[in-house]
Enzyme design. Structure first.
Site, PDB file in Angstrom:
ATOM      1  N   LYS A   1      -4.107  -5.460  -0.876  1.00 65.33           N
ATOM      2  CA  LYS A   1      -4.568  -4.925  -2.120  1.00 65.33           C
ATOM      3  C   LYS A   1      -5.054  -6.374  -2.708  1.00 65.33           C
ATOM      4  O   LYS A   1      -4.280  -7.278  -2.712  1.00 65.33           O
ATOM      5  CB  LYS A   1      -3.286  -4.438  -2.889  1.00 65.33           C
ATOM      6  CG  LYS A   1      -3.524  -3.883  -4.246  1.00 65.33           C
ATOM      7  CD  LYS A   1      -2.429  -3.124  -4.917  1.00 65.33           C
ATOM      8  CE  LYS A   1      -2.875  -2.857  -6.357  1.00 65.33           C
ATOM      9  NZ  LYS A   1      -1.585  -1.988  -6.705  1.00 65.33           N
ATOM     10  N   SER A  46       2.367   2.981  -7.948  1.00 65.22           N
ATOM     11  CA  SER A  46       1.062   2.744  -7.521  1.00 65.22           C
ATOM     12  C   SER A  46       0.972   2.627  -5.912  1.00 65.22           C
ATOM     13  O   SER A  46      -0.091   2.383  -5.416  1.00 65.22           O
ATOM     14  CB  SER A  46       0.565   1.402  -8.049  1.00 65.22           C
ATOM     15  OG  SER A  46      -0.020   1.333  -9.217  1.00 65.22           O
ATOM     16  N   SER A  96      -2.430   2.483  -8.673  1.00 61.67           N
ATOM     17  CA  SER A  96      -3.479   1.516  -8.609  1.00 61.67           C
ATOM     18  C   SER A  96      -3.882   1.046  -7.324  1.00 61.67           C
ATOM     19  O   SER A  96      -5.055   0.838  -7.273  1.00 61.67           O
ATOM     20  CB  SER A  96      -3.145   0.454  -9.712  1.00 61.67           C
ATOM     21  OG  SER A  96      -1.909  -0.285  -8.958  1.00 61.67           O
TER      22      SER A  96
HETATM   23  N1  GLN Z   1       0.334   4.400 -13.235  1.00 59.18           N
HETATM   24  C1  GLN Z   1       1.271   3.373 -13.789  1.00 59.18           C
HETATM   25  C2  GLN Z   1       0.202   2.537 -14.553  1.00 59.18           C
HETATM   26  O1  GLN Z   1      -0.661   2.472 -15.013  1.00 59.18           O
HETATM   27  C3  GLN Z   1       1.573   2.678 -12.615  1.00 59.18           C
HETATM   28  C4  GLN Z   1       0.707   1.451 -12.128  1.00 59.18           C
HETATM   29  C5  GLN Z   1       1.462   0.738 -10.949  1.00 59.18           C
HETATM   30  O2  GLN Z   1       2.634   0.987 -10.393  1.00 59.18           O
HETATM   31  N2  GLN Z   1       0.513  -0.403 -10.932  1.00 59.18           N
HETATM   32  O3  GLN Z   1       0.929   1.562 -15.245  1.00 59.18           O
END
Ligand code: GLN
Length: 477
Positions: A74, A173, A149
């Site tokens: 990532k 995410s 994400s």
């Molecule tokens: N969807 C969540 C957010 O937008 C989690 C994102 C994540 O785990 N980085 O913050």
């Protein structure tokens, strides 16, 4: 060589010398070249990166646990000499001068980092549509999101343009994109895996974990990455057990709780059916299914979005045009440099969160929002402590519905925040969680979530392995 091989199968072939690390690297490069331009899973997989990987492949020691295995990373995790942008324009052109601890450990185990995967900018989002470059697409249906994400990591693993990938999970995410693409995504307990070299979004919530084609692969990668790291003061100083030796032991005697607050009306019938069928299979395999309650669940989303944005507003202050990446042209003075660099570099969701986070931390609102959220966080944590005094693991859906069409929440970000309802509490509580594929709903993958107490990854993986082996591969493809 097919990139559909699991890491376990690949390493067996590499160790037997029926395949070479060079062939593995070239297979990833070829698969990505033929498929990724439409899927957008990688933000970077350049000729130079491929050549670096080939040089490592030629020296790889295939007797090591991951000897010669290429792994996609990532774009929020530092790999020395590779681009590190968090899919943000503010970091375009930035090259990491050092390795994250997970990368150091993977390299020591023989793995070869290859390719930077797409993500929501600074990991803020649930669909990879907030990427500052381009959205990633779901290999099952390119009109749909692979989640986020860590959407790019999910895309490349599911599309067989990578053997395995690393993601990060602040509020879901890793698990949510794994669920949307039908792969395995493990969020380790907070502190189990070092965060050193993970670009910080919300430091008290997040961690790095594997995204893989099988539960065994997730165990294999965790084995390499887990353990204390003096470079991360929040890393846990606890021994790392053997995650593989008990993997096939099944769930006989394990108590698995079903929190009533996680089986709400908003779940689609297809997701509900797949989850319930899986619970039946776990019961048939000898698990004891217990009804439980996590009474503060309804406050989890609001609590998370206060704490996460507060931490983000502080963590992202470092991107000011002085030290990293983008710098506004010809600034009139220092304030103008800061203002324009950030205005030009950050996308709308990141700006929204910095503003929200600054607001909840500001004088007069700090007690009303931030301090209150910390108190509720404690209650949510306590819910889990109480639940885990009765059960070994907790089971639930990962998301209320399957992958949505790109653009669905473009004008209603709050609606997409609400879809994080089942994943966020694990981050607030610091416990471990996994998404394992459990079936399809209208042709789209459904993920089964298992959560366990802090450091219970061994049980978690064992139960996930049971779910995986109960399902015929045909039910997933
Ligand atoms: N969807 C969540 C957010 O937008 C989690 C994102 C994540 O785990 N980085 O913050």
């Amino acid at each position: 060589m097919p990139v559909s091989l699991t890491v376990s199968a690949l390493r067996a072939s590499l160790a037997a010398r029926s395949l070479s690390p060079r062939e593995a690297v070239l297979a990833v490069a070829a698969a990505a070249a033929s498929k990724d331009s439409t899927l957008g899973g990688y933000v970077s997989l350049t000729e130079a990166e491929i050549n670096t990987a080939l040089a490592l492949a030629d020296k790889a020691d295939v007797t090591l646990p991951l000897g010669g295995v290429p792994i996609a990373v990532k774009d929020a995790i530092a790999v020395q000499g590779a681009p590190l942008t968090c899919a943000s324009k503010i970091l375009r052109g930035f090259v990491s001068p050092y390795d994250a601890t997970v990368i150091t450990r993977l390299r020591a185990a023989g793995a070869i980092p290859l390719g930077r995967t797409n993500m929501d900018e600074f990991a803020m989002g649930s669909s990879t549509e907030n990427s500052g470059f381009f959205p990633a697409r779901n290999p099952r249906d390119p009109e749909r999101t692979p989640g986020g994400s860590s959407g790019g990591s999910a895309t490349v693993v599911d599309a067989d343009t990578a053997f395995a990938a690393l993601g990060s999970d602040t509020g879901g995410s890793i698990r949510q994109p794994a669920s949307f693409t039908g792969i395995v995504g493990l969020k380790p307990s907070y502190g189990r895996v070092s965060r050193y070299g993970l670009v910080a979004f919300a430091s008290s919530l997040e961690g790095i974990g594997p995204m893989t084609k099988s539960v065994r692969d997730a165990a294999l990668l965790l084995q390499t990455m887990a353990g204390h790291d003096p470079l991360d003061s929040t890393s846990l100083n606890a021994p790392v057990p053997d995650y593989l030796d008990t993997l096939d032991r099944g769930v006989k005697g394990l108590k698995i709780g079903l929190p009533r607050e996680y089986f709400i009306d908003g779940i689609t019938p297809g997701v509900r059916a797949a989850i319930e069928a899986t619970v039946q299979q776990l019961a048939a395999a000898g698990a004891e299914i217990v009804d439980i309650s996590l009474p503060h669940t309804e406050f989890a989303v609001a609590t998370y979005y206060i704490i996460a944005t507060a931490e983000a507003s502080s963590n992202l202050a470092r991107f000011d045009g002085v030290r990293y990446g983008h710098r506004a042209a010809q600034p009139a003075d220092l304030t103008d440099l800061y203002n324009r660099t950030r205005a030009e570099g950050f996308g709308p969701e990141v700006k929204r969160r910095i503003i929200l986070g600054t607001y909840v931390l500001s004088s007069g609102y700090y007690d009303a929002f931030y301090v209150k959220a910390q108190k509720v966080r404690k209650l949510i944590r306590r819910d889990f402590t109480e639940a885990f005094s009765k059960v070994d693991l907790i089971a639930s859906p990962v998301t209320p519905a399957t992958a949505w069409k790109l653009g669905t929440f473009a004008d209603t970000p709050l609606q997409s925040y609400l879809a994080d309802i089942f994943t966020i509490a694990a981050n607030l509580a610091g416990i471990c969680g996994i998404s394992v594929p459990c079936g399809l709903s209208d042709g789209l993958p459904v993920g089964f979530q298992l959560m366990g107490p802090s450091l219970a990854e061994k049980n978690l993986l064992q139960a996930a392995q049971t779910v995986e082996s109960a399902l015929s591969p045909l039910a997933l493809r």
